[in-house]
Design a protein around this motif. Structure first.
Motif, PDB file in Angstrom:
ATOM      1  N   MET A   1       0.834  -1.181   0.000  1.00 44.84           N
ATOM      2  CA  MET A   1       0.000   0.000   0.000  1.00 44.84           C
ATOM      3  C   MET A   1       0.873   1.235   0.000  1.00 44.84           C
ATOM      4  N   THR A   2       0.383   2.271  -0.559  1.00 46.62           N
ATOM      5  CA  THR A   2       1.147   3.502  -0.589  1.00 46.62           C
ATOM      6  C   THR A   2       0.733   4.390   0.555  1.00 46.62           C
ATOM      7  N   ARG A   3       1.523   5.408   0.792  1.00 41.18           N
ATOM      8  CA  ARG A   3       1.226   6.344   1.865  1.00 41.18           C
ATOM      9  C   ARG A   3       0.090   7.260   1.459  1.00 41.18           C
ATOM     10  N   ARG A  62     -16.554  -2.868  12.883  1.00 47.20           N
ATOM     11  CA  ARG A  62     -15.806  -1.617  13.103  1.00 47.20           C
ATOM     12  C   ARG A  62     -14.632  -1.831  14.040  1.00 47.20           C
ATOM     13  N   ARG A  63     -14.869  -2.546  15.135  1.00 46.52           N
ATOM     14  CA  ARG A  63     -13.795  -2.793  16.109  1.00 46.52           C
ATOM     15  C   ARG A  63     -12.699  -3.654  15.492  1.00 46.52           C
ATOM     16  N   ARG A  64     -13.088  -4.666  14.761  1.00 50.24           N
ATOM     17  CA  ARG A  64     -12.108  -5.559  14.128  1.00 50.24           C
ATOM     18  C   ARG A  64     -11.261  -4.798  13.120  1.00 50.24           C
ATOM     19  N   LEU A  65     -11.878  -3.908  12.345  1.00 49.61           N
ATOM     20  CA  LEU A  65     -11.125  -3.117  11.375  1.00 49.61           C
ATOM     21  C   LEU A  65     -10.212  -2.116  12.071  1.00 49.61           C
ATOM     22  N   ASP A  66     -10.651  -1.561  13.203  1.00 55.76           N
ATOM     23  CA  ASP A  66      -9.786  -0.663  13.974  1.00 55.76           C
ATOM     24  C   ASP A  66      -8.544  -1.399  14.472  1.00 55.76           C
ATOM     25  N   VAL A  67      -8.747  -2.613  14.979  1.00 51.78           N
ATOM     26  CA  VAL A  67      -7.615  -3.415  15.459  1.00 51.78           C
ATOM     27  C   VAL A  67      -6.672  -3.741  14.307  1.00 51.78           C
ATOM     28  N   THR A  68      -7.236  -4.138  13.175  1.00 45.72           N
ATOM     29  CA  THR A  68      -6.415  -4.450  12.001  1.00 45.72           C
ATOM     30  C   THR A  68      -5.628  -3.220  11.556  1.00 45.72           C
ATOM     31  N   ARG A  69      -6.285  -2.067  11.538  1.00 46.10           N
ATOM     32  CA  ARG A  69      -5.628  -0.817  11.144  1.00 46.10           C
ATOM     33  C   ARG A  69      -4.473  -0.484  12.099  1.00 46.10           C
ATOM     34  N   GLN A  70      -4.706  -0.655  13.397  1.00 49.69           N
ATOM     35  CA  GLN A  70      -3.649  -0.397  14.379  1.00 49.69           C
ATOM     36  C   GLN A  70      -2.475  -1.338  14.175  1.00 49.69           C
ATOM     37  N   LEU A  71      -2.768  -2.609  13.936  1.00 52.34           N
ATOM     38  CA  LEU A  71      -1.697  -3.574  13.699  1.00 52.34           C
ATOM     39  C   LEU A  71      -0.893  -3.222  12.449  1.00 52.34           C
ATOM     40  N   LEU A  72      -1.596  -2.847  11.386  1.00 52.63           N
ATOM     41  CA  LEU A  72      -0.897  -2.491  10.149  1.00 52.63           C
ATOM     42  C   LEU A  72      -0.056  -1.229  10.324  1.00 52.63           C
ATOM     43  N   HIS A  73      -0.598  -0.238  11.038  1.00 52.47           N
ATOM     44  CA  HIS A  73       0.182   0.980  11.286  1.00 52.47           C
ATOM     45  C   HIS A  73       1.421   0.668  12.128  1.00 52.47           C
ATOM     46  N   GLY A  74       1.257  -0.213  13.121  1.00 55.50           N
ATOM     47  CA  GLY A  74       2.406  -0.624  13.925  1.00 55.50           C
ATOM     48  C   GLY A  74       3.454  -1.350  13.096  1.00 55.50           C
ATOM     49  N   THR A  75       2.991  -2.196  12.193  1.00 57.04           N
ATOM     50  CA  THR A  75       3.920  -2.922  11.319  1.00 57.04           C
ATOM     51  C   THR A  75       4.650  -1.961  10.390  1.00 57.04           C
ATOM     52  N   VAL A  76       3.921  -1.011   9.829  1.00 54.57           N
ATOM     53  CA  VAL A  76       4.546  -0.025   8.938  1.00 54.57           C
ATOM     54  C   VAL A  76       5.563   0.810   9.704  1.00 54.57           C
TER      55      VAL A  76
END
Length: 124
Positions: A1-3, A62-76
């Protein structure tokens, strides 16, 4: 994914569209998976009304997508930290190698100069 600014940080700009499409598809895979999980959760609670099940499913997604988003941001973020660490280490190793090559070249030049000077002195 791009920024967010749609810049291509490391890759070829020609692949930006492919990267964007891949990110879009991955996001939809996560959304579909979250919906399936929510449906399974609601199916295990038969006493819920349709409205309650819909509300619970929406909250779960919504909660599951928030968790996924947080994990992806942490990984990035971690990937960026590692990239900076590796680039710094690479620059240090490159500088050390350059210094060693320069020292070897100086030693070779000094040795060649010494041999040349000795050859001149011995031939006189």
């Amino acid at each position: 994914m791009t920024r967010g600014s749609h810049e291509v940080p490391y890759g070829n700009p020609r692949h930006a569209l492919a990267d964007e499409a891949e990110g879009y598809l991955l996001a939809h895979v996560h959304i579909d998976q979250a919906r399936r999980e929510a449906e399974e959760l609601c199916a295990g609670m038969p006493w819920l009304t349709a409205a309650q099940a819909e509300e619970l499913a929406g909250h779960y997604v919504r909660r599951r997508l928030d968790v996924t988003r947080q994990l992806l941001h942490g990984t990035v973020r971690r990937a960026e930290e590692l990239r900076q660490e590796y680039e710094s280490r690479y620059a240090g190793l490159r500088l050390a190698l350059l210094r060693r090559h320069a020292a070897c070249a100086c030693a070779l030049l000094a040795g060649a100069g010494t041999v040349s000077a000795l050859a001149v002195l011995l031939t006189r």
